[in-house]
Design an enzyme around this catalytic site. Structure first.
Site, PDB file in Angstrom:
ATOM      1  N   THR A  49       0.819  -1.202   0.000  1.00  0.00           N
ATOM      2  CA  THR A  49       0.000   0.000   0.000  1.00  0.00           C
ATOM      3  C   THR A  49       0.857   1.257   0.000  1.00  0.00           C
ATOM      4  O   THR A  49       0.435   2.312  -0.466  1.00  0.00           O
ATOM      5  CB  THR A  49      -0.939   0.002   1.221  1.00  0.00           C
ATOM      6  OG1 THR A  49      -1.582  -1.270   1.308  1.00  0.00           O
ATOM      7  CG2 THR A  49      -1.990   1.094   1.114  1.00  0.00           C
ATOM      8  N   TYR A 137       5.656 -12.578   4.293  1.00  0.00           N
ATOM      9  CA  TYR A 137       4.508 -11.919   3.656  1.00  0.00           C
ATOM     10  C   TYR A 137       4.147 -12.691   2.399  1.00  0.00           C
ATOM     11  O   TYR A 137       4.915 -12.725   1.443  1.00  0.00           O
ATOM     12  CB  TYR A 137       4.896 -10.467   3.362  1.00  0.00           C
ATOM     13  CG  TYR A 137       3.874  -9.605   2.651  1.00  0.00           C
ATOM     14  CD1 TYR A 137       2.564 -10.001   2.441  1.00  0.00           C
ATOM     15  CD2 TYR A 137       4.254  -8.338   2.192  1.00  0.00           C
ATOM     16  CE1 TYR A 137       1.657  -9.188   1.793  1.00  0.00           C
ATOM     17  CE2 TYR A 137       3.353  -7.505   1.538  1.00  0.00           C
ATOM     18  CZ  TYR A 137       2.064  -7.933   1.337  1.00  0.00           C
ATOM     19  OH  TYR A 137       1.176  -7.118   0.685  1.00  0.00           O
ATOM     20  N   LYS A 165       2.210 -12.936   7.331  1.00  0.00           N
ATOM     21  CA  LYS A 165       1.014 -12.221   6.898  1.00  0.00           C
ATOM     22  C   LYS A 165       0.465 -12.945   5.675  1.00  0.00           C
ATOM     23  O   LYS A 165       1.183 -13.158   4.700  1.00  0.00           O
ATOM     24  CB  LYS A 165       1.356 -10.777   6.535  1.00  0.00           C
ATOM     25  CG  LYS A 165       0.188 -10.017   5.893  1.00  0.00           C
ATOM     26  CD  LYS A 165       0.643  -8.702   5.289  1.00  0.00           C
ATOM     27  CE  LYS A 165      -0.516  -8.008   4.567  1.00  0.00           C
ATOM     28  NZ  LYS A 165      -0.094  -6.772   3.875  1.00  0.00           N
ATOM     29  N   ILE A 209      -2.667  -6.913   9.101  1.00  0.00           N
ATOM     30  CA  ILE A 209      -2.066  -5.792   8.382  1.00  0.00           C
ATOM     31  C   ILE A 209      -3.091  -5.420   7.323  1.00  0.00           C
ATOM     32  O   ILE A 209      -3.280  -6.137   6.345  1.00  0.00           O
ATOM     33  CB  ILE A 209      -0.708  -6.166   7.783  1.00  0.00           C
ATOM     34  CG1 ILE A 209       0.277  -6.505   8.913  1.00  0.00           C
ATOM     35  CG2 ILE A 209      -0.163  -5.033   6.922  1.00  0.00           C
ATOM     36  CD1 ILE A 209       1.638  -6.975   8.449  1.00  0.00           C
TER      37      ILE A 209
END
Length: 298
Positions: A49, A137, A165, A209
């Site tokens: 992001t 991730y 994540k 997250i």
């Protein structure tokens, strides 16, 4: 063994840009305060992001320093350290160490389609290069690479790999991460799909997250805070309130909807860097209706 526990709602904070495409550090400081004031439990600069792929090493360092300085220890700061090569990640990790990140998130390499053995070696080598707590991730929809649950279970035994994540959107995958590591008190699973935060908490995740927490930090924080307080129904209602915003993110190239959602609230973070385009007029109007229904704009 690391004592650090990644938990709560952690926004992958947007990177504000000026019209000329320069990082707007003053706006970034304002974003830090806006998010913390609205109840988030951590901050994550230089995630997907945050358009991590679009900045120089110098800008990367300054972004991390700005977030760390403005946070002033109020919440943990997680630095994104993602690159297509192992040595590239290690270079970024050294910057994270210098700046004083509390933990780091490391994405699977992009573009290159690794085997599970290659992924294991990648994360093991990265972990051995730093003392920082590492969160793996998995963003398969963006990278076309996944960390399989059995690989996560193997990697969870490395002392400073403390979590993963999961942004696959596959709840079975998240559940397997949790099931296969549930005997390891040093390892934690974070949800990376904003429509599934409540479900992940029910299954045993320690937080999320959440990109939409940039736009609706209090709503996202309510999902976690109410669940932890035993108000499961209230947590679920907050999840229902958030869902249309995350679904609306499909209107534009990510993270255009996130930045437009902030702009519509009067929080001026600029547009995404080219080649990501702004939303079309009708898309902005659709997003505005979603934000109105959430009580974020009037």
């Amino acid at each position: 063994m690391s004592n650090f526990v990644p938990k709560g709602i952690i926004p992958p904070i947007v990177t504000p840009f000026t019209l000329e495409g320069k990082v707007d550090y003053d706006r970034l400081r304002e974003m830090v305060d806006f998010l913390i004031d609205n109840g988030v439990h951590g901050l994550f600069p230089m995630g997907t992001t945050g358009e991590f792929y679009a900045v120089s090493d110098e800008e990367y360092r300054e972004i991390l320093m700005t977030v760390k300085d403005q946070t002033k220890g109020r919440v943990p700061v997680y630095g994104g350290a993602s690159h297509i090569t192992t040595r590239g990640v290690i270079r970024l990790l050294k910057i994270c160490e210098d700046v004083g990140m509390d933990a780091v998130s490391v994405l699977t390499p992009m573009f290159v389609s690794q085997t599970q053995d290659e992924l294991y070696t990648y994360y093991k080598t990265v972990a051995e290069s730093t003392s920082l707590p590492i969160i793996m991730y998995n963003n398969k929809p963006k990278t076309n690479v996944t960390i399989e649950p059995t690989t996560v279970a193997r990697l969870s035994e490395i002392v400073n790999i403390i979590g993963v994540k999961d942004s696959t959107g596959d709840m079975t995958n998240t559940a397997e991460y949790i099931r296969l590591t549930r005997g390891n008190d040093n390892f934690h699973v974070l949800m990376g799909r904003d429509t599934l935060i409540h479900a992940a908490l029910c299954y045993g995740a320690t937080g999320a997250i959440a990109s939409c927490a940039n736009v609706a930090p209090r709503v996202c924080a309510d999902i976690y805070d109410k669940y932890m307080a035993g108000d499961v129904k209230g947590s679920l209602e907050a999840q229902y309130l958030l869902a249309p915003l995350r679904i609306a993110c499909g209107m534009g190239t990510f993270p255009a909807v996130i930045k437009e959602g902030l702009e519509q609230q009067g929080i001026h973070v600029g547009k995404c860097l080219d080649p990501i385009a702004e939303l079309k007029t009708e898309e902005k109007e659709r997003l505005h209706r979603v934000l109105m229904d959430m009580g974020l704009v009037f």
